[in-house]
Design a protein around this motif. Structure first.
Motif, short mmCIF file in Angstrom:
data_model
loop_
_atom_site.label_atom_id
_atom_site.label_comp_id
_atom_site.label_asym_id
_atom_site.label_seq_id
_atom_site.Cartn_x
_atom_site.Cartn_y
_atom_site.Cartn_z
N THR A 179 96.90 150.74 46.26
CA THR A 179 97.79 149.81 46.95
C THR A 179 99.12 149.76 46.20
O THR A 179 99.22 150.19 45.05
N PRO A 180 100.18 149.26 46.83
CA PRO A 180 101.45 149.12 46.11
C PRO A 180 101.30 148.35 44.80
O PRO A 180 101.92 148.71 43.78
N GLU A 181 100.46 147.32 44.81
CA GLU A 181 100.25 146.54 43.59
C GLU A 181 99.54 147.37 42.52
O GLU A 181 99.89 147.31 41.33
N GLN A 182 98.54 148.13 42.91
CA GLN A 182 97.83 148.98 41.95
C GLN A 182 98.75 150.05 41.39
O GLN A 182 98.71 150.36 40.20
N LYS A 183 99.57 150.60 42.25
CA LYS A 183 100.51 151.62 41.78
C LYS A 183 101.49 151.02 40.77
O LYS A 183 101.81 151.64 39.75
N ARG A 184 101.98 149.82 41.07
CA ARG A 184 102.91 149.16 40.14
C ARG A 184 102.24 148.83 38.82
O ARG A 184 102.81 149.03 37.74
N MET A 185 101.01 148.37 38.90
CA MET A 185 100.32 147.86 37.73
C MET A 185 99.76 148.97 36.83
O MET A 185 99.81 148.87 35.60
N TYR A 186 99.22 150.03 37.45
CA TYR A 186 98.46 151.02 36.69
C TYR A 186 99.11 152.39 36.55
O TYR A 186 99.04 153.01 35.49
N VAL A 187 99.74 152.88 37.62
CA VAL A 187 100.12 154.29 37.64
C VAL A 187 101.13 154.66 36.56
O VAL A 187 100.95 155.69 35.88
N PRO A 188 102.19 153.89 36.31
CA PRO A 188 103.11 154.28 35.23
C PRO A 188 102.44 154.33 33.86
O PRO A 188 102.75 155.20 33.04
N LYS A 189 101.52 153.41 33.60
CA LYS A 189 100.82 153.39 32.31
C LYS A 189 99.89 154.60 32.16
O LYS A 189 99.72 155.14 31.07
N LEU A 190 99.28 155.01 33.27
CA LEU A 190 98.42 156.19 33.24
C LEU A 190 99.26 157.46 33.11
O LEU A 190 98.88 158.39 32.39
N ALA A 191 100.39 157.50 33.80
CA ALA A 191 101.26 158.66 33.73
C ALA A 191 101.76 158.90 32.31
O ALA A 191 101.78 160.04 31.83
N SER A 192 102.13 157.84 31.63
CA SER A 192 102.65 157.98 30.27
C SER A 192 101.56 158.22 29.25
O SER A 192 101.83 158.70 28.14
N GLY A 193 100.31 157.87 29.61
CA GLY A 193 99.22 157.96 28.64
C GLY A 193 99.08 156.70 27.81
O GLY A 193 98.21 156.64 26.92
N GLU A 194 99.92 155.69 28.07
CA GLU A 194 99.80 154.44 27.33
C GLU A 194 98.42 153.82 27.54
O GLU A 194 97.85 153.21 26.64
N TRP A 195 97.89 153.95 28.77
CA TRP A 195 96.51 153.60 29.06
C TRP A 195 95.77 154.86 29.50
O TRP A 195 96.38 155.84 29.94
N THR A 196 94.46 154.83 29.38
CA THR A 196 93.65 155.95 29.87
C THR A 196 92.83 155.51 31.07
O THR A 196 92.74 154.32 31.38
N GLY A 197 92.23 156.49 31.75
CA GLY A 197 91.42 156.20 32.92
C GLY A 197 90.09 156.92 32.87
O GLY A 197 89.93 157.90 32.13
N THR A 198 89.13 156.42 33.64
CA THR A 198 87.83 157.07 33.75
C THR A 198 87.41 157.09 35.21
O THR A 198 88.01 156.43 36.06
N MET A 199 86.36 157.84 35.50
CA MET A 199 85.72 157.72 36.81
C MET A 199 84.25 157.39 36.58
O MET A 199 83.55 158.09 35.84
N CYS A 200 83.82 156.29 37.17
CA CYS A 200 82.47 155.76 36.96
C CYS A 200 81.66 155.97 38.24
O CYS A 200 81.69 155.13 39.15
N LEU A 201 80.93 157.07 38.29
CA LEU A 201 80.15 157.41 39.47
C LEU A 201 78.66 157.22 39.21
O LEU A 201 77.98 156.47 39.89
N THR A 202 78.17 157.94 38.22
CA THR A 202 76.75 158.19 38.06
C THR A 202 75.98 156.97 37.58
O THR A 202 76.46 156.21 36.74
#
Length: 598
Positions: free
Chosen positions: A145-168
């Motif tokens: 969403t626009p809010e998620q993009k504002r809140m998370y995407v720049p931090k993930l792009a820079s590497g300031e924060w990391t991400g995971t995928m939780c499937l299994t």
């Protein structure tokens, strides 16, 4: 102790001489000004970072591993990992191919793909932390969403924060339709998630202040099966409106897996106890959004094994030139030594050339896929974007499964070159083998990838995507079919290309009558398809090398490329004949075995 030298010359050969990426980019406005000098300069610095900063942490990270404090649920990564990560972020490496609108550098994916290969050669366990983040960035950039993009995407792009995928989850593995994690709506647009996840790479660590988990879960009224799965962004720390970190979210690491390899990466068991998240994409359509990350991860896993193949080959080659043992079968080669270097022995050369051929073939395929994705995401012509997307979809399971299978073959062969020293820890070879083995399982086992290729990507669209790749092969055959010097490279792919249509139709017809026939043939089928793809790129590389030699270029690189191409077609490509025979053996010899498996 092992060593690593970034293979910049071969990367430049693939990008600039075979694929001619800068010519391709002239038709993509975003990349029209990219030149070879810029790409080479970036990768030279990237290679230095890989070789000088994270490669020295590979063995120590494997020995030390990650440590979980059960009281605080915090994970400490091996010594030096955190400092190296901060150096990586400060240098801007995570943002290399990210969108400038989110703080990225906006370089083509071809550049970051080559950088990722070097990083995986240097230290796969470390590289998985920013690697998974890139997938989370891609998924939220497309479906957030626009809010998620504002809140998370720049931090993930820079590497300031990391991400995971939780499937299994422990009871369902790849069958995500069975997952049980629940998401309860809270009336304010947020959800509380309850459940547990396992095998979450980089699921908890001390490298960054926050981790953004992308979690698959079920809404209360969700349909059963995979059609009832939704995707949620669940941060380790909740994020305030001004971007500052708020309260700790109750998504905790409750255990670390004790693994065969990649000890430096935290493979976490995560428990969600009312963790607050927000919906990504549409309700009950979470797999659609997650597939952006999953497909990125599948290509990434292929790059992991490509990197390991390259570094294992480099060390085995150096050892074979230095180690003296026995005399050559055809007579003494090193008269000043008590024995000849083992590189004079044919079987040692077979093992070395196997790894070299699979590394260089995999590099060409990986760079081609990156170029296709650059087209898919950025080309102004809709048809070009569509064709590129379909070809990437076809090639993704081959990148994941064929390159990782070959990585296992290659690292094992390179360890064998060392003889008894191969399984002694100080040489580093046994770690490459252990790390490589997991890649055949990650992100959907290679058996699952084979079913995806044959069942969904090929039979599912009546072979349309395969025919598109077949046209590329046919074009090359037409272009070089009368060139005698190219015959040893062109004739095998021309013959296999003709056989593939009949081979595919035959399996498809049998599968229509009995679906087990597809399952019985799929693994062999994928390797046949993989060799067709590798054969195509090896023929193109040989084509460039022959042209350079004919033009008077005396660089031994081109003669070496021809020699490797000849080895590939003479010793590895013929595997296709056996594979087609075993694929045609059918399902009966597998399924009519109840007594054998009693």
């Amino acid at each position: 102790m092992p060593t690593y030298t970034p293979p910049l010359r071969d990367m430049q050969f693939v990008m600039h001489e075979v694929l001619k990426v800068t010519d391709e980019y002239k038709s993509i406005p975003r990349y029209a000004d990219i030149d070879a000098e810029t790409i080479n300069a970036v990768l030279e610095q990237g290679g230095k970072f890989a070789a000088e900063v994270i490669f020295p942490l590979n063995i120590t990270g494997d020995e030390e591993g990650c440590r979980l404090d059960p009281k605080t649920h915090e994970v400490t990564t091996p010594k030096g990992f955190k400092e190296a990560y901060h150096q990586c972020v400060q240098a801007g490496w995570p943002a290399l191919s990210c969108d400038p609108d989110y703080g990225g550098q906006g370089l083509p994916l071809v550049v970051s793909q080559a950088f990722n290969e070097m990083m995986n050669s240097a230290n796969q366990a470390w590289t998985m932390y920013p690697g998974l983040t890139a997938g989370a960035y891609a998924a939220l950039r497309v479906h957030g969403t626009p809010e998620q993009k504002r809140m998370y995407v720049p931090k993930l792009a820079s590497g300031e924060w990391t991400g995971t995928m939780c499937l299994t989850e422990s009871h369902c593995g790849t069958d995500l339709g069975l997952l049980r994690t629940k998401a309860e709506p809270q009336g304010d647009g947020s959800y509380k998630l309850t459940g547990s996840k396992i095998f979450i790479s980089a699921g908890e660590h001390d490298l960054t202040a926050n981790i953004v988990h992308l979690v698959l879960a079920r809404l209360p009224d969700a349909p059963k099966g995979s059609k009832g799965i939704s995707l949620f962004a669940v941060p380790k720390f909740r994020v305030n409106q001004d971007g500052s970190l708020g309260a700790r979210n109750p998504i905790f690491c409750t255990g670390l897996e004790h693994k065969m390899g990649i000890h430096g990466n935290a493979t976490a068991q995560l428990t969600l106890d009312g963790a607050v998240g927000t919906l990504v994409g549409e309700p009950n359509k979470g797999l659609m959004a997650m597939f952006v990350m999953m497909n990125a991860a599948r290509v990434g896993v292929g790059m992991q094994s490509l990197g390991l193949t390259e570094v294992a080959y480099q060390n085995a080659l150096a050892y074979a030139k230095d180690r003296v043992q026995m005399r050559s079968l055809s007579g003494t080669k090193a008269k000043d030594k008590p024995a000849d270097p083992i590189i004079v022995h044919p079987d040692v050369r077979r093992m070395l050339l196997t790894a070299k051929a699979y590394a260089e073939g995999g590099r060409a395929l990986a760079q081609f896929c990156a170029l296709l994705i650059d087209r898919e995401l950025n080309h102004p012509d809709e048809k070009v974007r569509k064709d590129a997307a379909e070809l990437v979809a076809l090639l993704t399971p081959i990148v994941k499964a064929f390159i990782t299978d070959n990585g296992w073959i290659s690292t094992s062969a390179c360890m064998q070159v060392f003889g008894g020293h191969g399984y002694i820890k100080e040489w580093g070879m046994e770690q490459f083998v252990r790390d490589a083995r997991i890649n055949m399982i990650y992100e959907g086992t290679n058996g699952i990838q084979s079913l995806d290729l044959l069942g969904r990507k090929i039979l599912g669209d009546n072979g349309a995507a395969l025919k598109r790749f077949g046209k590329m092969v046919a074009q090359l055959v037409e272009e070089e079919g009368v060139n005698e010097k190219m015959a040893e490279f062109i004739n095998p792919i021309a013959y296999l290309g003709e056989q593939m249509t009949k081979f595919t139709t035959e399996i498809g017809f049998k599968g229509f009558q009995n679906p087990d026939e597809v399952g019985a043939a799929s693994v062999d089928y994928l390797r046949v398809a993989g060799h067709l793809v590798f054969g195509y790129f090896w023929a193109r590389m040989a084509q460039v090398a022959l042209r350079e030699i004919a033009a008077g270029n005396t660089d031994p690189f081109y003669q070496g490329k021809l020699q490797t191409a000849r080895f590939y077609f003479a010793k590895l490509f013929p595997e296709t004949a056996t594979l087609m025979r075993t694929a045609r053996a059918g399902s009966k010899v597998l399924m009519d075995t109840d007594l054998a498996l009693a």
